[in-house]
Design an enzyme around this catalytic site. Sequence first.
Site, PDB file in Angstrom:
ATOM      1  N   LYS A 185       3.170  39.938  74.753  1.00  0.00           N
ATOM      2  CA  LYS A 185       3.827  38.645  74.553  1.00  0.00           C
ATOM      3  C   LYS A 185       3.194  38.257  73.624  1.00  0.00           C
ATOM      4  CE  LYS A 185       4.813  34.644  75.122  1.00  0.00           C
ATOM      5  NZ  LYS A 185       4.544  34.620  73.748  1.00  0.00           N
ATOM      6  N   THR A 186       3.623  37.285  72.646  1.00  0.00           N
ATOM      7  CA  THR A 186       2.374  37.437  71.260  1.00  0.00           C
ATOM      8  C   THR A 186       1.181  36.118  71.822  1.00  0.00           C
ATOM      9  OG1 THR A 186       3.944  35.469  70.267  1.00  0.00           O
ATOM     10  CG2 THR A 186       3.687  38.260  69.847  1.00  0.00           C
ATOM     11  N   GLY A 187       0.859  35.394  71.130  1.00  0.00           N
ATOM     12  CA  GLY A 187      -0.155  33.992  70.987  1.00  0.00           C
ATOM     13  C   GLY A 187      -1.064  34.152  69.227  1.00  0.00           C
ATOM     14  N   SER A 200      -0.834  31.447  73.407  1.00  0.00           N
ATOM     15  CA  SER A 200       0.665  31.760  74.041  1.00  0.00           C
ATOM     16  C   SER A 200       0.060  33.045  75.454  1.00  0.00           C
ATOM     17  CB  SER A 200       2.061  31.926  73.372  1.00  0.00           C
ATOM     18  OG  SER A 200       2.339  30.853  73.071  1.00  0.00           O
TER      19      SER A 200
END
Length: 272
Positions: free
Chosen positions: A209-211, A64
Amino acid sequence: MRQIDRLPFVFAAVLFLLAWLLGFPMRAQSAPLGAVECTLIQDSASGDTLYRDGVCDQRFSPASTFKVPLALIGYDAGVLTDEHTPSWDYKPEFNAVKRDRKTVDPTVWERDSVLWYSREITRKVGSERFAGYVSKFGYGNMDVSGNAGKNDGLTHSWVNSSLEISPAEQTAFLRLLLAGKMPVSAKAHQMAEAIVPSFQAGGWAVQGKTGSTRLGMGGEDERSLGWFVGWAAKGERRIVFARLVVDTNRSDMPKGPKTRAGFLKDLPGLVK
């Protein structure tokens, strides 16, 4: 005669038992895949490395975190308009997890990491333009072909599939984004930055932003990954960062948010 016929089978059984007792391998097994971690922090203007620890040049699925370049694509292509437009309703054919079955706009998309919204953006952009943007961005290995034989690159390439990027490439991309040097409009730069979620960390104003994703197909890789990438400002200082954690550890919290929590806790002590 029957006793003689049984001898080969008895002999084979004895050999199997001996092999098991002596610890000989009964079948080929692949070597276990190790854990990989990286924390990379750079000055956003000069690119000077302020902190680097771990393996930062190995590529993995962006998961993501790809929503950051995808926001650039969406705004430049005219699919996205502002922080709250377009607002799209969930449809059953999206087959999303329960928490994502809701109306979503660009801000909610980034904040809640809604996969079906990403796929609607790429479908509207189209395969040719989508691949063209990723190539112009020089994003990781730039491979949006997707899973072999499935023709799903437009909707799946960035989640445990063909597209991969390293932490060092993540920060290089972010520096260009913050400098307004990506091959997209000024509005696309401005809007893509605006919708990235915000956090605080010991005086640092952080956007990132995380993923999260599992790795490997068919059980070949038992590891999962967590990303947290973005930028932070404190006074006149501005940094870009990437933290990556790849291992077999499981927890109640998805690995991306867990990686974010760890980085936000550590950041004040990593850059003075």
